[in-house]
Design a protein around this motif. Structure first.
Motif, PDB file in Angstrom:
ATOM      1  N   ARG B 118      -1.302  -7.897  13.252  1.00  0.00           N
ATOM      2  CA  ARG B 118      -1.050  -7.111  12.049  1.00  0.00           C
ATOM      3  C   ARG B 118      -1.355  -7.949  10.822  1.00  0.00           C
ATOM      4  NH1 ARG B 118       3.209  -5.593  15.134  1.00  0.00           N
ATOM      5  NH2 ARG B 118       4.564  -7.093  14.101  1.00  0.00           N
ATOM      6  N   ALA B 147      -1.963   0.335  13.551  1.00  0.00           N
ATOM      7  CA  ALA B 147      -1.140  -0.660  12.861  1.00  0.00           C
ATOM      8  C   ALA B 147      -1.949  -1.280  11.728  1.00  0.00           C
ATOM      9  CB  ALA B 147      -0.683  -1.731  13.846  1.00  0.00           C
ATOM     10  N   ASP B 151      -5.898  -3.397  13.931  1.00  0.00           N
ATOM     11  CA  ASP B 151      -5.947  -1.987  14.334  1.00  0.00           C
ATOM     12  C   ASP B 151      -6.652  -1.146  13.268  1.00  0.00           C
ATOM     13  OD1 ASP B 151      -4.365  -2.822  16.448  1.00  0.00           O
ATOM     14  OD2 ASP B 151      -2.938  -1.159  16.284  1.00  0.00           O
ATOM     15  N   TYR B 177       3.036   5.922  10.951  1.00  0.00           N
ATOM     16  CA  TYR B 177       3.624   4.629  10.599  1.00  0.00           C
ATOM     17  C   TYR B 177       2.585   3.562  10.838  1.00  0.00           C
ATOM     18  CZ  TYR B 177       6.542   0.494  10.756  1.00  0.00           C
ATOM     19  OH  TYR B 177       7.081  -0.738  10.513  1.00  0.00           O
ATOM     20  N   PRO B 204       9.741   5.482  13.664  1.00  0.00           N
ATOM     21  CA  PRO B 204       9.404   4.186  14.267  1.00  0.00           C
ATOM     22  C   PRO B 204      10.630   3.557  14.919  1.00  0.00           C
ATOM     23  CG  PRO B 204       9.404   4.050  11.859  1.00  0.00           C
ATOM     24  CD  PRO B 204       9.615   5.483  12.214  1.00  0.00           C
ATOM     25  N   PHE B 209       7.031   0.849  20.693  1.00  0.00           N
ATOM     26  CA  PHE B 209       5.699   0.301  20.452  1.00  0.00           C
ATOM     27  C   PHE B 209       5.091  -0.372  21.685  1.00  0.00           C
ATOM     28  CE2 PHE B 209       7.264   1.298  16.296  1.00  0.00           C
ATOM     29  CZ  PHE B 209       6.165   1.922  15.722  1.00  0.00           C
TER      30      PHE B 209
END
Lengths: 372, 372
Positions: B118, B147, B151, B177, B204, B209
């Protein structure tokens, strides 16, 4: 005929290999002084050019070789002699004889070859220096080719860490190439050895450098490539290592750098990916059962002291450095200011402390102490 | 009971997997509308919490799910239905049902998962964009997790190249999210699909996840990790891919970057080292016998035109770009000035030309035309 004279003659015989020396030795029933006698040569199948030379050797050149050996203090090791490194003797096409300036014993110790790009990046050279330092500290002899770039950085890293290093030349030992590495060659002679299969007076010749590469890989347990583009001579050295049944290691890098492509190709072909010295040591099984580095420091110039393993007492300078470090990560510059030690010695000490698991590197060039 | 109602019920049953749906289907002799009937449930060994839910379902929540499906135009695919992607149905613990916004057909096409940090570096994001662009151009659907970081860059790269992309959410499809990716989610819906096993309204939640990750890898032929530190969730996705018998790919990087460590670990454990899109395509055998890319572009939004292979006619813009390029390497800025095209479209066109072997990248951000 003295063994030195025999060796000088065989060293100058074009295309003569260790296998030929073995055949001559068998024919002479092990008497090395007789290898060049006409009745021995007559009964052995030799390369034609070598046979011709042995029948009509250039006496002046041979006289000069022997004179240079006397004057320089170099040794000339004949294939099959006790001091000729056995791991090199085992490769196909091993040199018939090896000129050596420096400490002969270092050639039979555990070596790691480090090679890479001549036009290396600053980062590549720094990585080569750090790797060589860590591996030399752990007791491995760093063997390379005294070329510009990765070769020179590897030799320097080993020397800075107080380790030993071997340079294999593609020229005669009196003709250091490139000339800018003459001072480095002097330091290597004093803390390791300079090695060549080529007689004194041999200048840089393109065809001799690939031949030199097989000696670099042949002396070592494995070959580590640090930066290499797709067409690098280092890939040839790595291939030689594979042919010789030795390990191949490579340091990865950014896919945006052309100097990573050779290393990535090697990894794709099965080379071990190396991020830190411990990866090489683990592969070569230079670890004990507790996953701690085993001291094979007997070959280090400053060998003999207790390796600073778990609980072992640290040198005063290391204590100073750890005190200066604390548990808040700091840069080398900060440590220079806090400890009064030089940046260079701090860098090499940090590496040793990292190998021992006492400190850890953090992003941004920071180092932090680990609690134990 | 309609299949949609059955699917919504099974989707909300805690811990219910594809294997359970299979068992229910067998018990119901293939009649999907009967899966939730008491006499079917009674004869199948189900997770206790799922059985309890099916016996006393939350009717209000189910009503809202069905209402949301109608209002949003989303589809709900039940495990075993024709549109449920078969490669996902095959993994252990597959979702009992999948909510889908966008084009359902894209889920059964050849996909490559791309995941990573991330907190990616700018270089890592650029590499993800370029890789995704090249792979999407070649016809692979790029599947990722929406993400931040790698991502998002992967989804964007696929979209910019005119390809399709699938985002697998760890929340309900109405709860994108992170929120900053809401616009990106809209573009993905229009050129691919948004997918989730969680009913609308699911926010979330940390534990969802990692579950989402098995769907990302399970939809794809393989998983490509671009940047990942040692503790990255991307390593879990890669491990899931291995468990599922899929390929794992990783992009190496500088050993001085902590974001390379996860990728290097994967490579050491056997992941394919990836320098360019062609490496992935070759491994997935998306090459023909002449080592030229095979067009599987039917899934691209702009599909249908002739892929610009050897000798194939090039679009006018590509011709303009090649003319602007010449054989002297040039930067993208230079090409913008010469061609009048935008930097972004030049970047994606260069990638395609590179994949075709018409141009090559050079150090320093330069590109040069290759003579053919």
């Amino acid at each position: 005929m003295s063994i030195a004279t025999v060796a000088a003659k065989l060293a100058r015989s074009p295309g003569l290999t260790g296998e030929d020396v073995r055949a001559l030795t068998t024919q002479a029933a092990g008497d090395l002084e007789r290898l060049c006698e006409p009745e021995i040569i007559a009964h052995v199948d030799l390369p034609p050019a070598a046979r011709e030379f042995l029948q009509r050797p250039e006496e002046a050149a041979l006289g000069a070789d022997l004179e240079w050996l006397r004057a320089s203090g170099a040794r000339l090791l004949l294939w099959g002699e006790d001091d000729y490194p056995p791991q090199l003797a085992a490769i196909p096409g091993a040199p018939a004889a090896l000129y050596v300036l420096g400490e002969v014993a270092v050639l039979t110790a555990a070596q790691l070859a480090m090679v890479g790009a001549r036009k290396a990046s600053p980062l590549g050279r720094a990585i080569a220096r750090d790797m060589a330092g860590g591996l030399a500290w752990a007791g491995l002899i760093i063997t390379s080719g005294l070329a510009a770039g990765i070769d020179a950085a590897s030799h320097e890293g080993a020397l800075t860490a107080g380790g030993r290093t071997v340079a294999v030349l593609g020229t005669g030992l009196d003709r250091v190439y490139p000339a800018e590495n003459a001072r480095l060659a002097g330091r290597i002679r004093a803390a390791g050895a300079l090695v060549s299969e080529f007689p004194p007076g041999t200048g840089p010749q393109r065809q001799n450098f690939p031949r030199r590469n097989r000696v670099i890989s042949g002396l070592a347990l494995g070959t580590l490539v640090v930066e290499a583009d797709d067409r690098s001579g280092s890939l040839i050295t790595a291939r030689r290592a594979l042919d010789q049944g030795r390990e191949v290691f490579a340091v990865p890098g950014s896919i945006r750098s052309p100097l990573s492509r050779g290393c990535h190709r090697l990894i794709r072909e099965g080379a071990h990916l190396v991020e830190e010295p411990a990866n090489v040591l683990a592969e070569l099984r230079i670890y004990n059962k507790n996953q701690r580095l085993v001291s094979i420091r007997r070959h280090c110039t400053n060998g003999g002291e207790t390796p600073p393993g778990a609980g072992a007492p640290l040198d005063k300078e290391y204590e100073m450095l750890l005190d200066a470090l604390g548990f808040e990560p700091a840069t080398i510059d900060t440590l220079v200011a806090r400890s009064g030690l030089s940046g260079e010695s701090i860098a090499s000490m940090l590496l040793i402390l990292e190998l021992e698991g006492r400190i850890a590197p953090y992003p941004g060039g920071l180092y932090g102490r680990l609690s134990k």
